[in-house]
Write an enzyme that holds these catalytic residues in place. Structure first.
Site, PDB file in Angstrom:
ATOM      1  N   VAL A 182      -5.426 -13.159   0.158  1.00 23.54           N
ATOM      2  CA  VAL A 182      -5.981 -14.283  -0.602  1.00 23.54           C
ATOM      3  C   VAL A 182      -5.991 -14.005  -2.110  1.00 23.54           C
ATOM      4  O   VAL A 182      -5.769 -14.928  -2.913  1.00 23.54           O
ATOM      5  CB  VAL A 182      -7.398 -14.630  -0.081  1.00 23.54           C
ATOM      6  CG1 VAL A 182      -8.392 -13.488  -0.321  1.00 23.54           C
ATOM      7  CG2 VAL A 182      -7.904 -15.917  -0.698  1.00 23.54           C
ATOM      8  N   SER A 238      -9.861  -3.630   9.464  1.00 28.65           N
ATOM      9  CA  SER A 238     -11.229  -4.131   9.617  1.00 28.65           C
ATOM     10  C   SER A 238     -11.283  -5.339  10.538  1.00 28.65           C
ATOM     11  O   SER A 238     -12.345  -5.679  11.066  1.00 28.65           O
ATOM     12  CB  SER A 238     -11.771  -4.540   8.254  1.00 28.65           C
ATOM     13  OG  SER A 238     -11.029  -5.636   7.741  1.00 28.65           O
ATOM     14  N   ILE A 282       0.840  -1.200   0.000  1.00 25.17           N
ATOM     15  CA  ILE A 282       0.000   0.000   0.000  1.00 25.17           C
ATOM     16  C   ILE A 282       0.879   1.255   0.000  1.00 25.17           C
ATOM     17  O   ILE A 282       0.615   2.226  -0.713  1.00 25.17           O
ATOM     18  CB  ILE A 282      -0.963   0.011   1.215  1.00 25.17           C
ATOM     19  CG1 ILE A 282      -1.815  -1.268   1.231  1.00 25.17           C
ATOM     20  CG2 ILE A 282      -1.861   1.252   1.185  1.00 25.17           C
ATOM     21  CD1 ILE A 282      -2.672  -1.444   2.478  1.00 25.17           C
ATOM     22  N   ARG A 307      -9.535 -21.680   8.442  1.00 28.49           N
ATOM     23  CA  ARG A 307      -8.316 -21.143   9.040  1.00 28.49           C
ATOM     24  C   ARG A 307      -8.605 -20.609  10.452  1.00 28.49           C
ATOM     25  O   ARG A 307      -9.639 -19.984  10.681  1.00 28.49           O
ATOM     26  CB  ARG A 307      -7.814 -20.010   8.141  1.00 28.49           C
ATOM     27  CG  ARG A 307      -6.358 -19.725   8.257  1.00 28.49           C
ATOM     28  CD  ARG A 307      -5.949 -18.659   7.261  1.00 28.49           C
ATOM     29  NE  ARG A 307      -6.516 -17.354   7.593  1.00 28.49           N
ATOM     30  CZ  ARG A 307      -6.292 -16.250   6.888  1.00 28.49           C
ATOM     31  NH1 ARG A 307      -5.539 -16.300   5.807  1.00 28.49           N
ATOM     32  NH2 ARG A 307      -6.825 -15.104   7.241  1.00 28.49           N
ATOM     33  N   TYR A 344      -3.119 -10.300  15.401  1.00 31.53           N
ATOM     34  CA  TYR A 344      -3.014  -9.215  14.420  1.00 31.53           C
ATOM     35  C   TYR A 344      -4.098  -8.160  14.662  1.00 31.53           C
ATOM     36  O   TYR A 344      -3.822  -6.961  14.729  1.00 31.53           O
ATOM     37  CB  TYR A 344      -3.129  -9.770  12.995  1.00 31.53           C
ATOM     38  CG  TYR A 344      -3.178  -8.675  11.951  1.00 31.53           C
ATOM     39  CD1 TYR A 344      -2.023  -8.027  11.545  1.00 31.53           C
ATOM     40  CD2 TYR A 344      -4.391  -8.263  11.401  1.00 31.53           C
ATOM     41  CE1 TYR A 344      -2.065  -6.996  10.615  1.00 31.53           C
ATOM     42  CE2 TYR A 344      -4.446  -7.241  10.473  1.00 31.53           C
ATOM     43  CZ  TYR A 344      -3.284  -6.618  10.078  1.00 31.53           C
ATOM     44  OH  TYR A 344      -3.327  -5.590   9.172  1.00 31.53           O
TER      45      TYR A 344
HETATM   46  C1  UD1 Z   1      -7.390  -9.512   7.543  1.00 26.36           C
HETATM   47  C2  UD1 Z   1      -8.227  -8.244   7.654  1.00 26.36           C
HETATM   48  C3  UD1 Z   1      -7.693  -7.200   6.717  1.00 26.36           C
HETATM   49  C4  UD1 Z   1      -6.222  -7.013   6.913  1.00 26.36           C
HETATM   50  C5  UD1 Z   1      -5.491  -8.333   6.675  1.00 26.36           C
HETATM   51  C6  UD1 Z   1      -3.989  -8.194   6.898  1.00 26.36           C
HETATM   52  C7  UD1 Z   1     -10.473  -9.066   8.213  1.00 26.36           C
HETATM   53  C8  UD1 Z   1     -11.885  -9.130   7.805  1.00 26.36           C
HETATM   54  N1  UD1 Z   1      -9.635  -8.518   7.335  1.00 26.36           N
HETATM   55  O1  UD1 Z   1      -7.641 -10.066   6.316  1.00 26.36           O
HETATM   56  O2  UD1 Z   1      -8.358  -5.965   6.956  1.00 26.36           O
HETATM   57  O3  UD1 Z   1      -5.745  -6.068   6.049  1.00 26.36           O
HETATM   58  O4  UD1 Z   1      -6.009  -9.245   7.623  1.00 26.36           O
HETATM   59  O5  UD1 Z   1      -3.314  -9.388   6.697  1.00 26.36           O
HETATM   60  O6  UD1 Z   1     -10.102  -9.446   9.305  1.00 26.36           O
HETATM   61  N2  UD1 Z   1      -8.020 -17.806   2.287  1.00 26.36           N
HETATM   62  C9  UD1 Z   1      -8.245 -18.943   1.530  1.00 26.36           C
HETATM   63  N3  UD1 Z   1      -7.221 -19.481   0.843  1.00 26.36           N
HETATM   64  C10 UD1 Z   1      -5.964 -18.951   0.845  1.00 26.36           C
HETATM   65  C11 UD1 Z   1      -5.723 -17.780   1.620  1.00 26.36           C
HETATM   66  C12 UD1 Z   1      -6.793 -17.239   2.332  1.00 26.36           C
HETATM   67  O7  UD1 Z   1      -9.361 -19.463   1.498  1.00 26.36           O
HETATM   68  O8  UD1 Z   1      -5.056 -19.497   0.176  1.00 26.36           O
HETATM   69  C13 UD1 Z   1      -9.168 -17.213   2.996  1.00 26.36           C
HETATM   70  C14 UD1 Z   1      -8.926 -16.914   4.455  1.00 26.36           C
HETATM   71  O9  UD1 Z   1      -9.118 -18.042   5.268  1.00 26.36           O
HETATM   72  C15 UD1 Z   1      -9.943 -15.812   4.705  1.00 26.36           C
HETATM   73  C16 UD1 Z   1     -10.008 -15.072   3.362  1.00 26.36           C
HETATM   74  O10 UD1 Z   1      -9.445 -15.950   2.407  1.00 26.36           O
HETATM   75  O11 UD1 Z   1     -11.208 -16.364   4.989  1.00 26.36           O
HETATM   76  C17 UD1 Z   1      -9.225 -13.779   3.348  1.00 26.36           C
HETATM   77  O12 UD1 Z   1      -7.946 -14.028   3.898  1.00 26.36           O
HETATM   78  P1  UD1 Z   1      -6.756 -12.979   3.837  1.00 26.36           P
HETATM   79  O13 UD1 Z   1      -6.587 -12.480   2.477  1.00 26.36           O
HETATM   80  O14 UD1 Z   1      -5.583 -13.586   4.547  1.00 26.36           O
HETATM   81  O15 UD1 Z   1      -7.301 -11.737   4.647  1.00 26.36           O
HETATM   82  P2  UD1 Z   1      -8.086 -11.585   6.049  1.00 26.36           P
HETATM   83  O16 UD1 Z   1      -7.526 -12.463   7.083  1.00 26.36           O
HETATM   84  O17 UD1 Z   1      -9.536 -11.551   5.774  1.00 26.36           O
END
Ligand code: UD1
Length: 315
Positions: free
Chosen positions: A187, A120, A13, A270, A143
């Site tokens: 993700v 968030s 960012i 997760r 976190y």
């Molecule tokens: C969280 C925060 C976000 C922050 C970020 C920093 C929330 C809602 N959001 O993101 O504001 O900037 O942390 O790291 O808490 N997933 C898969 N497969 C993968 C990788 C991830 O299914 O290979 C899933 C995760 O389990 C999750 C979703 O994708 O449900 C998003 O994951 P990720 O991109 O790591 O972000 P958050 O943890 O949501």
């Protein structure tokens, strides 16, 4: 011309914020220890910025970077929910201890305002939807807790020392330069690079979890507005789009954009994961006059193109 310091300015960012500041003719310093940030992100503008390779965990060393600065955009942090579950101590040291140091250095240098990258994730599993800033926070991971503590520190510094601070709760920012070579990345960078490499993305859980995925240019826009908006000082403000998409919908959209028909695999959910996330951005609209310029699908298209070029260049 104002003078900005961007901590984490060679990160995902941060480097976009730096690009935009330069485009607007501002003076920019970058402070980064290059642990998750990459020099490559600022290589094209190195001759136009002052670069301080420093670690926010060392207060005395970072002080010179703050001298003469008007605005601090504090993005230096260790992201990732799963990394914080595995190693809460390092996340704590950087995100809480480092933020405290940045606040002290900003206070002592008498900067005009500091904008903090909150998250968030602070809302956790609060059952109320969408997320409004007045809801009680419920962090589910170290976190999330460290980012919430950063907000409280920002507010304390405003109350105790008169330092203007604004905390922006970013909602799942994605876009070019999100590091696809780290397992702790977001993700979308994992899914897009998997699909470009003809691999199958793995969804943790049933794929019905939802996020307010926010293209990085929206976050930068809100951040630069927060530096100068008159009514923003002392506030905690959501920065998202105000639209919610599930991972299953996301995989379908990516398939459509890339002209593929790949089915995701499903793995166990997760730890520390939030189920649903959606921003109410009324406060940002009101206080910052922020309007998200990019909706999800447009952001995805641009991001896919960027990763395509990165992978083609062997990066
Ligand atoms: C969280 C925060 C976000 C922050 C970020 C920093 C929330 C809602 N959001 O993101 O504001 O900037 O942390 O790291 O808490 N997933 C898969 N497969 C993968 C990788 C991830 O299914 O290979 C899933 C995760 O389990 C999750 C979703 O994708 O449900 C998003 O994951 P990720 O991109 O790591 O972000 P958050 O943890 O949501």
């Amino acid at each position: 011309m104002a003078h900005y310091l961007v901590t984490g300015g060679s990160g995902f960012i941060g480097s976009h914020a730096v690009d935009e500041l330069l485009r607007r003719g501002e003076r920019v310093r970058v402070l980064d220890n290059l642990s998750t940030g990459r020099k490559q992100n600022v290589a094209h503008i190195l001759d136009r910025i002052e670069f301080f390779e420093m670690d926010i965990r060392d207060l005395e060393s970072i002080r010179p970077a703050f001298t003469g600065v008007d605005y601090v955009i504090h993005l230096a942090a260790l992201p990732s929910v799963p990394r914080s579950v595995e190693d809460p101590v390092t996340t704590n040291d950087i995100n809480i201890g480092g933020t405290l140091n940045v606040l002290i250095a900003a206070r002592d240098a008498k900067v005009k305002r500091l904008v903090f990258s909150a998250s968030s994730s602070a809302y956790g599993d609060n059952p109320e939807f969408p997320r409004v800033e007045t809801q009680a926070p419920r962090p589910l991971s170290p976190y999330a807790l460290t980012k919430l503590a950063g907000e409280y520190y920002c507010q304390l510094f405003a109350m105790l020392y008169g330092l203007e601070t604004v905390s922006l709760r970013y909602f799942n920012i994605f876009g070019p330069r999100q590091n696809h070579n780290s397992p702790y990345t977001g993700v979308l960078s994992i899914f897009i690079t998997a699909l470009l490499r003809n691999q199958v993305p793995v969804i943790f859980g049933d794929g019905e979890q939802s996020r307010d995925f926010t293209y990085v240019a929206n976050a930068v826009e809100a951040t630069l507005l927060a530096c100068v908006a008159p009514g923003a000082a002392g506030q905690v403000i959501n920065v998202g789009v105000g639209e919610q998409f599930t991972l299953n919908q996301t995989v379908a959209m990516l398939n459509r954009i890339m002209g593929l028909n790949v089915k995701a695999r499903y793995g166990p959910p997760r730890e520390g994961d939030v189920r649903d996330s959606l921003a109410d951005i009324s406060l940002a609209r009101r206080l910052l006059e922020y309007k998200p310029g990019f909706r999800y699908e447009e952001g995805l298209r641009r991001t896919v193109e960027w990763y395509r070029e990165e992978l083609a260049a062997g990066r």
